[in-house]
Design an enzyme around this catalytic site. Structure first.
Site, PDB file in Angstrom:
ATOM      1  N   GLY A 284      -4.768   3.729  -7.812  1.00 52.67           N
ATOM      2  CA  GLY A 284      -3.398   3.630  -7.331  1.00 52.67           C
ATOM      3  C   GLY A 284      -2.909   2.203  -7.458  1.00 52.67           C
ATOM      4  O   GLY A 284      -2.029   1.767  -6.724  1.00 52.67           O
TER       5      GLY A 284
ATOM      6  N   LEU B 291       0.827  -1.201   0.000  1.00 52.94           N
ATOM      7  CA  LEU B 291       0.000   0.000   0.000  1.00 52.94           C
ATOM      8  C   LEU B 291       0.863   1.252   0.000  1.00 52.94           C
ATOM      9  O   LEU B 291       1.917   1.291   0.639  1.00 52.94           O
ATOM     10  CB  LEU B 291      -0.922   0.012   1.213  1.00 52.94           C
ATOM     11  N   HIS B 292       0.376   2.274  -0.701  1.00 54.98           N
ATOM     12  CA  HIS B 292       1.103   3.542  -0.777  1.00 54.98           C
ATOM     13  C   HIS B 292       0.151   4.705  -0.572  1.00 54.98           C
ATOM     14  O   HIS B 292      -1.065   4.562  -0.739  1.00 54.98           O
ATOM     15  CB  HIS B 292       1.841   3.670  -2.120  1.00 54.98           C
ATOM     16  N   GLU B 293       0.734   5.845  -0.228  1.00 60.19           N
ATOM     17  CA  GLU B 293      -0.066   7.050  -0.081  1.00 60.19           C
ATOM     18  C   GLU B 293      -0.712   7.383  -1.428  1.00 60.19           C
ATOM     19  O   GLU B 293      -0.205   7.014  -2.487  1.00 60.19           O
ATOM     20  CB  GLU B 293       0.794   8.211   0.406  1.00 60.19           C
TER      21      GLU B 293
END
Length: 116
Positions: free
Chosen positions: A80, A40-42
Site C-alpha cells: 500500500g 496511512l490509509h485503509e
C-alpha cells in the site's frame, strides 16, 4: 477507479516533506518506525496499474500523474506504499516514485486517496 482508500492517520512528521513536495503513503500495516513519516490509509486492492495521465485525487485536491517508476505498482500492491512527488517531472527519479503535477494538496484524516 483504479485505487480508492480512506486516509486513517497522518504521522506527526508526514508534513516535514511537504516543502520538497514529497508525500509518503502506506497502508495501515506499515512498520511502526515508518508510521510517523507517512500518510496511512485503509488496506485496499489496486484494481489496475497506475499510468501516466491518470488523475490522483487526495481530499479535494486533484493532480495529473506525469511519471510512474517501474516499482510503483508493485509496492502499492504489496505494501500500500506510494512515494508521491509533486514536481511535474516526466521521468521517474527513482523506481518507486510516482510524479504528478506541481500543485499544493490539502488532505486530512477521513479523506480519500483516489487514482483513476
Amino acid at each position: 477507479m483504479k485505487f480508492r482508500a480512506k486516509i486513517t492517520e497522518i504521522g506527526p512528521l508526514a508534513n516535514d516533506f511537504k516543502d520538497a513536495n514529497i508525500y509518503i503513503i502506506f497502508n495501515e500495516d506499515v512498520p511502526e518506525e515508518l508510521k510517523e513519516f507517512a500518510i496511512l490509509h485503509e488496506k485496499v486492492e489496486l484494481k489496475e496499474d497506475i499510468a501516466v495521465g491518470d488523475c490522483l485525487k487526495i481530499g479535494s485536491s486533484k493532480v495529473k500523474i506525469t511519471a510512474v517508476g517501474t516499482e510503483v505498482n508493485k509496492t502499492l500492491i504489496e505494501l500500500g506504499h506510494l512515494t508521491l512527488k509533486l514536481d511535474g517531472e516526466n521521468e521517474p527519479e527513482l523506481p518507486g516514485t510516482c510524479h504528478a503535477e506541481n500543485k499544493d494538496i490539502d488532505f486530512q484524516v477521513g479523506d480519500y486517496i483516489e487514482i483513476g
